[in-house]
Write a protein that holds these residues in place. Structure first.
Motif, short mmCIF file in Angstrom:
data_model
loop_
_atom_site.label_atom_id
_atom_site.label_comp_id
_atom_site.label_asym_id
_atom_site.label_seq_id
_atom_site.Cartn_x
_atom_site.Cartn_y
_atom_site.Cartn_z
N LEU A 145 0.80 -1.04 -0.02
CA LEU A 145 0.07 0.00 0.01
C LEU A 145 0.64 1.19 -0.12
O LEU A 145 1.84 1.29 0.85
N ALA A 146 0.17 2.32 -0.92
CA ALA A 146 1.05 3.54 -0.57
C ALA A 146 1.20 4.18 0.67
O ALA A 146 -0.01 3.87 1.41
N PRO A 147 2.08 4.77 1.27
CA PRO A 147 2.06 5.16 2.62
C PRO A 147 0.97 6.04 2.93
O PRO A 147 0.30 5.88 4.17
N ASP A 148 0.66 7.12 2.23
CA ASP A 148 -0.59 8.00 2.61
C ASP A 148 -1.94 7.09 2.61
O ASP A 148 -2.49 7.43 3.78
N LEU A 149 -2.21 6.02 1.76
CA LEU A 149 -3.50 5.29 2.09
C LEU A 149 -3.26 4.39 3.13
O LEU A 149 -4.37 4.19 3.73
#
Length: 204
Positions: free
Chosen positions: A145-149
């Motif tokens: 997963l992307a860090p912000d998500l």
């Protein structure tokens, strides 16, 4: 009850539809109402997305634990790396995420709960999403997963099931500015109705 539903849909659209046509509209309305109910659990994905016609959009992501039951909603590869390269779109994306299916004539009577006009309006909103290719379901391992998500997912990352099965992410791209997003059903109605009204009418 079934005949009343069919008659109502026919009179509202000014055309004669088969039971299959009416059932399809009921299903679209049910799918749309399911999306509205799930929206409160969503989070902002890409703030600068686009629809397939170039309209600026923002994406809202709905997370679901990818249980074996949900994975049976699509032909997902066994290999995790291959699975992350796959996606499901449109109505199939909703079904794979867990939206209920209404496949019998008896189910048409559910549409009378809010009236025939509400059925057609919700079905048209869902059809807009389908035509704009705005619904896509993907599978992700937590570490992918992307860090912000990942930061927004919160409790979904702490469950043993999500670690074992991964997550389904249902992305809905909507014609709105990020500053104008409110994750509730009323906002979804307003957002889609505003942009559907400004579309050019088909020729002929």
């Amino acid at each position: 009850m079934i005949f009343r539903t069919l008659s109502l849909l026919r009179s509202l659209q000014g055309a004669h539809h088969t039971a299959q046509d009416a059932r399809a509209r009921i299903q679209q309305a049910c799918d749309y109402r399911w999306l509205k109910g799930q929206l409160a659990h969503g989070m902002i994905g890409a703030r600068e997305a686009r629809l397939n016609d170039g309209t600026p959009a923002v994406s809202v992501v709905l997370p679901f634990v990818a249980t074996p039951e949900r994975r049976r909603g699509g032909r997902w590869p066994e290999d995790p790396a291959e699975r992350e390269d796959c996606f499901v779109e449109g109505t199939h994306a909703c079904r794979a995420a867990g939206a209920p299916g209404y496949r019998t004539l008896e189910s048409l009577s559910q549409g009378l709960a809010q009236g025939g006009m509400a059925i057609l309006k919700d079905a048209a909103r869902f059809q807009y999403l389908i035509e704009r290719e705005a619904l896509r379901l993907t599978w992700r391992r937590l570490e992918s997963l992307a860090p912000d998500l990942a930061g927004q997912l919160g409790r979904h990352l702490t469950t043993r099931d999500s670690e074992r099965h991964g997550l389904f992410l249902l992305e809905i791209r909507l014609p709105a500015a990020a500053s104008d997003v409110a994750l509730n059903g009323d906002w979804l109605d307003r957002c889609l109705d505003r942009y559907r009204r400004i579309l050019p009418k088909p020729a002929g």
